[in-house]
Design a protein around this motif. Structure first.
Motif, PDB file in Angstrom:
ATOM      1  N   LEU A 106       0.841  -1.197   0.000  1.00  0.00           N
ATOM      2  CA  LEU A 106       0.000   0.000   0.000  1.00  0.00           C
ATOM      3  C   LEU A 106       0.876   1.247   0.000  1.00  0.00           C
ATOM      4  N   ASN A 107       2.000   1.200   0.746  1.00  0.00           N
ATOM      5  CA  ASN A 107       2.881   2.358   0.853  1.00  0.00           C
ATOM      6  C   ASN A 107       3.615   2.625  -0.453  1.00  0.00           C
ATOM      7  N   THR A 108       4.254   1.596  -0.978  1.00  0.00           N
ATOM      8  CA  THR A 108       5.063   1.809  -2.174  1.00  0.00           C
ATOM      9  C   THR A 108       4.171   2.142  -3.372  1.00  0.00           C
ATOM     10  N   GLY A 109       2.951   1.580  -3.403  1.00  0.00           N
ATOM     11  CA  GLY A 109       2.034   1.894  -4.490  1.00  0.00           C
ATOM     12  C   GLY A 109       1.769   3.384  -4.610  1.00  0.00           C
ATOM     13  N   ALA A 110       1.598   4.049  -3.453  1.00  0.00           N
ATOM     14  CA  ALA A 110       1.327   5.490  -3.455  1.00  0.00           C
ATOM     15  C   ALA A 110       2.515   6.264  -4.026  1.00  0.00           C
ATOM     16  N   TYR A 111       3.722   5.892  -3.606  1.00  0.00           N
ATOM     17  CA  TYR A 111       4.904   6.611  -4.089  1.00  0.00           C
ATOM     18  C   TYR A 111       5.129   6.359  -5.576  1.00  0.00           C
ATOM     19  N   VAL A 112       5.042   5.066  -5.973  1.00  0.00           N
ATOM     20  CA  VAL A 112       5.365   4.712  -7.354  1.00  0.00           C
ATOM     21  C   VAL A 112       4.357   5.332  -8.314  1.00  0.00           C
ATOM     22  N   SER A 113       3.079   5.428  -7.928  1.00  0.00           N
ATOM     23  CA  SER A 113       2.108   5.991  -8.864  1.00  0.00           C
ATOM     24  C   SER A 113       2.450   7.451  -9.169  1.00  0.00           C
ATOM     25  N   GLU A 114       2.967   8.177  -8.188  1.00  0.00           N
ATOM     26  CA  GLU A 114       3.386   9.557  -8.456  1.00  0.00           C
ATOM     27  C   GLU A 114       4.587   9.590  -9.396  1.00  0.00           C
ATOM     28  N   ILE A 115       5.505   8.623  -9.227  1.00  0.00           N
ATOM     29  CA  ILE A 115       6.670   8.546 -10.113  1.00  0.00           C
ATOM     30  C   ILE A 115       6.215   8.284 -11.553  1.00  0.00           C
ATOM     31  N   LEU A 116       5.276   7.311 -11.685  1.00  0.00           N
ATOM     32  CA  LEU A 116       4.790   6.975 -13.025  1.00  0.00           C
ATOM     33  C   LEU A 116       4.054   8.153 -13.648  1.00  0.00           C
ATOM     34  N   ARG A 117       3.315   8.881 -12.809  1.00  0.00           N
ATOM     35  CA  ARG A 117       2.582  10.037 -13.323  1.00  0.00           C
ATOM     36  C   ARG A 117       3.562  11.065 -13.885  1.00  0.00           C
ATOM     37  N   GLY A 118       4.686  11.249 -13.160  1.00  0.00           N
ATOM     38  CA  GLY A 118       5.718  12.151 -13.657  1.00  0.00           C
ATOM     39  C   GLY A 118       6.203  11.705 -15.024  1.00  0.00           C
ATOM     40  N   GLY A 119       6.374  10.378 -15.199  1.00  0.00           N
ATOM     41  CA  GLY A 119       6.814   9.848 -16.483  1.00  0.00           C
ATOM     42  C   GLY A 119       5.790  10.105 -17.577  1.00  0.00           C
ATOM     43  N   VAL A 120       4.514   9.867 -17.253  1.00  0.00           N
ATOM     44  CA  VAL A 120       3.453  10.060 -18.250  1.00  0.00           C
ATOM     45  C   VAL A 120       3.369  11.525 -18.660  1.00  0.00           C
ATOM     46  N   LEU A 121       3.482  12.416 -17.681  1.00  0.00           N
ATOM     47  CA  LEU A 121       3.402  13.846 -17.991  1.00  0.00           C
ATOM     48  C   LEU A 121       4.627  14.307 -18.775  1.00  0.00           C
ATOM     49  N   GLY A 122       5.725  13.529 -18.676  1.00  0.00           N
ATOM     50  CA  GLY A 122       6.945  13.930 -19.363  1.00  0.00           C
ATOM     51  C   GLY A 122       6.992  13.503 -20.828  1.00  0.00           C
ATOM     52  N   VAL A 123       5.992  12.730 -21.272  1.00  0.00           N
ATOM     53  CA  VAL A 123       6.004  12.274 -22.665  1.00  0.00           C
ATOM     54  C   VAL A 123       5.746  13.466 -23.593  1.00  0.00           C
ATOM     55  N   ASP A 124       6.587  13.606 -24.579  1.00  0.00           N
ATOM     56  CA  ASP A 124       6.523  14.717 -25.526  1.00  0.00           C
ATOM     57  C   ASP A 124       5.149  14.764 -26.207  1.00  0.00           C
ATOM     58  N   ARG A 125       4.506  15.930 -26.164  1.00  0.00           N
ATOM     59  CA  ARG A 125       3.156  16.040 -26.740  1.00  0.00           C
ATOM     60  C   ARG A 125       3.166  15.854 -28.246  1.00  0.00           C
ATOM     61  N   GLY A 126       4.285  16.229 -28.846  1.00  0.00           N
ATOM     62  CA  GLY A 126       4.397  16.098 -30.303  1.00  0.00           C
ATOM     63  C   GLY A 126       4.215  14.661 -30.754  1.00  0.00           C
ATOM     64  N   LEU A 127       4.735  13.735 -29.943  1.00  0.00           N
ATOM     65  CA  LEU A 127       4.609  12.316 -30.297  1.00  0.00           C
ATOM     66  C   LEU A 127       3.154  11.882 -30.273  1.00  0.00           C
TER      67      LEU A 127
END
Lengths: 231, 231
Positions: A106-127
Motif C-alpha cells: 500500500l505504501n510503495t504503491g502510493a509513491y510509485v504511482s506519483e513517479i509513473l505520473r511524472g513519467g506520463v506527464l513527461g512524454v513529448d506532446r508532439g509524439l
C-alpha cells in the motif's frame, strides 16, 4: 569495548538466513505495489473526478504518514474489528509477514504511482499528436506511445523507490518478523555487540543496494538504447 | 471515540516531542548536507571520497539499523569510558532523543548532500561572472549570489527531505522516545483499542506533513516573487 571479528563470522550466516524473508518482502510487495501504482495512475489520469479524487486522497494519506505507523495500524490495529477477523483476508492479516507485505504494498504503491505520473506527464506532446495524425485511438496511443516512453522516463526515480522499499523491509522486524534485521536484533539482544552485528548487516544491505542500482542501470541503458546519440 | 478521553494530552505532548525532534534534526540535517556538499564540491580528493562514502553508506542502509546502531553503540562506548573513571557504573546511555535525532539527521543529511551539491552547481555561471565584474570577493559572491540562487533551486527536493525527517521521527519510538507512537502503545495496553490509537498517530503525522507541504509551497512562492517566469 572491543571489535570481535569472530562474532561477525559466527553471526553473519545466521543473519543471512533471513535474506529469503527480506527478498520475499521486497519482491512480493514490489510487484503488487507496481500493480497498485498503475491502477492509481490510471485513476489519476482518467480525467474523471470520481476516480481521480479517491486516488489523490489515497496517495496523500499514504505519503503523509510514516510507514511504521501504517504497519502498526494493519498488524495491531485491524484485528480490533470483528469484521476483519471474520473476513476472507484474515488468513493474510493474521500472519505478520502478510501484514508487512500488505503495508509495504500500500505504501510503495502510493509513491510509485506519483513517479509513473511524472513519467506520463513527461512524454513529448508532439509524439501524441503524431499518433493522432496517424489515426491511432486513445488506447493505442497510451499503449504504444505513452507507456514505453513513460517507462523509460520514470525508471531512474523508480529505482530509488525500490531501494527505499528494500530499506523499509527492515521495519518488518518491529512486528516480530525474522528478516535479516529481525535476526540481527535478536543476536544483539543476546550478545550485546551492536557494532559488530549492525555494521556487518549494514554492509549486507549496502551490497544489496549497489546490486539493485547496477541492475537498474542495465535496464535503463537497455530501454534507452534508441536515445543514445553517440557512435 | 470516548476511549480517547484522557489520552489527548499525552498525544499532545508526544506531538510536541515530534516537533522538537523535527526542529533539532532539521538544523543538523542542513549542517550535514552543507558539509557534505562542500566536501563533494571541494578540490580535495580526500574530502570528495569521504563525502562519497557518506552518501553511499547512509543512502544504502535501513534507517532503523542506523538508529539502533547509534543508540546501542554509543551506550556501549559511553559505558566503557565511564567505567575507566568509575568501575561501579553499570550502564550509561545517550538519551533516545539525541541518539534518534542525530541518526535521522545523518541519514537525511546524506540525501541533502546531493540536493545541495546539485543546487550549488545549478547557480547561473553568468551571475557569478557578473559578481566578479562588480568586484565582489569570493565570500561576498557566496553570500549575496550563490546562497540566494541556490536555496531556490534546492527548495522542492529539500521539502521532500523535510517530509522524510518528520516521518522518520516515528522510528525513534523503537529506542524508547516517548513520542506519539510510544503514547499509542501505552494507551493500547490500557484501552485495548489498537486501531483507534494508531489512527490518531497517523492523523497527527498527516497534520505535520500537511503543514510542511503548505510551508514549502509558501516559501517557494516567496522565493520566486522576483523571478520572471520564462515559460
Amino acid at each position: 569495548m572491543s571489535f570481535d571479528l569472530s562474532l561477525i563470522l559466527e553471526s553473519l550466516p545466521l543473519m543471512l538466513a533471513g535474506i529469503g524473508i527480506t527478498l520475499k518482502l521486497l519482491l512480493v510487495s514490489g510487484f503488487l505495489g507496481l500493480i497498485l501504482a498503475v491502477a492509481l495512475l490510471l485513476m489519476r489520469i482518467s480525467g474523471k473526478f470520481y476516480l481521480d479524487w479517491p486516488a489523490q486522497a489515497y496517495i496523500y494519506v499514504f505519503r503523509g504518514t510514516p510507514i511504521l505507523v501504517q504497519i502498526f495500524i494493519i498488524y495491531y490495529g485491524l484485528p480490533q474489528f470483528e469484521a476483519v477477523r471474520d473476513s476472507i483476508f484474515w488468513h493474510i492479516l493474521r500472519e505478520p509477514t502478510g501484514c508487512a507485505i500488505v503495508a509495504l504494498t500500500l505504501n510503495t504503491g502510493a509513491y510509485v504511482s506519483e513517479i509513473l505520473r511524472g513519467g506520463v506527464l513527461g512524454v513529448d506532446r508532439g509524439l501524441l499528436e503524431a499518433g493522432s495524425a496517424l489515426g491511432m485511438s486513445a488506447r493505442h496511443k497510451f499503449v504504444y506511445i505513452t507507456t514505453p516512453i513513460a517507462t523509460r522516463l520514470s525508471l531512474p526515480a523508480y529505482s530509488n523507490d525500490v531501494i527505499s522499499l528494500l530499506k523499509s523491509t527492515a521495519l518488518a522486524s518491529t512486528i516480530t518478523i525474522a528478516d535479516m534485521t529481525g535476526i540481527a536484533r535478536t543476536i544483539v539482544a543476546d550478545t550485546y555487540a551492536p557494532y559488530e552485528i549492525f555494521i556487518s548487516l549494514a554492509i549486507v544491505y549496502m551490497i544489496f543496494t549497489l546490486g539493485l542500482q547496477k541492475l537498474f542501470g542495465v535496464i535503463e541503458r537497455y530501454l534507452g538504447r534508441y536515445t543514445r546519440r553517440d557512435g | 471515540m470516548e476511549v480517547l478521553t484522557g489520552w489527548w494530552d499525552d498525544y499532545f505532548w508526544g506531538a510536541v516531542i515530534v516537533a522538537k525532534v523535527f526542529i533539532a534534526s532539521l538544523s543538523l540535517m542542513i549542517l550535514f548536507g552543507l558539509i557534505g556538499a562542500g566536501a563533494k564540491l571541494s578540490n580535495s580528493r580526500v574530502a570528495q571520497k569521504i563525502a562519497g562514502a557518506y552518501t553511499v553508506i547512509f543512502r544504502g542502509t535501513p534507517e532503523i539499523l542506523v538508529i539502533l546502531l547509534l543508540y546501542f553503540g554509543s551506550a556501549i562506548l559511553l559505558t566503557s569510558i565511564a567505567q575507566i573513571f568509575n568501575p561501579e557504573i553499570k550502564f550509561v546511555d545517550v538519551p533516545p532523543f539525541w541518539a534518534g535525532t542525530i541518526a535521522i539527521s545523518i541519514i537525511v543529511g546524506s540525501y541533502a548532500t546531493e540536493t545541495f551539491r546539485g543546487a550549488f552547481l545549478g547557480v547561473n555561471p553568468g551571475s557569478i561572472e557578473a559578481a566578479r565584474a562588480l568586484g565582489m570577493s569570493t565570500l561576498q559572491t557566496f553570500i549575496y549570489i550563490r546562497i540566494p540562487e541556490m536555496w531556490r533551486i534546492a527548495l522542492p527536493p529539500f521539502g521532500n527531505h523535510m517530509l522524510s525527517l518528520i516521518k522518520d521521527t516515528a522510528l525513534i519510538s523503537i529506542i524508547g522516545l516517548n513520542e506519539t507512537l510510544f503514547v499509542a502503545k501505552q494507551a493500547i495496553t490500557v484501552t485495548g483499542k489498537p486501531f483507534t490509537m494508531y489512527i490518531v498517530v497517523g492523523a497527527i503525522y498527516l497534520g505535520f506533513s500537511s503543514v510542511i507541504t503548505l510551508a514549502v509551497m509558501a516559501i517557494e512562492k516567496f522565493g520566486n516573487r522576483t523571478t520572471i517566469d520564462a515559460k
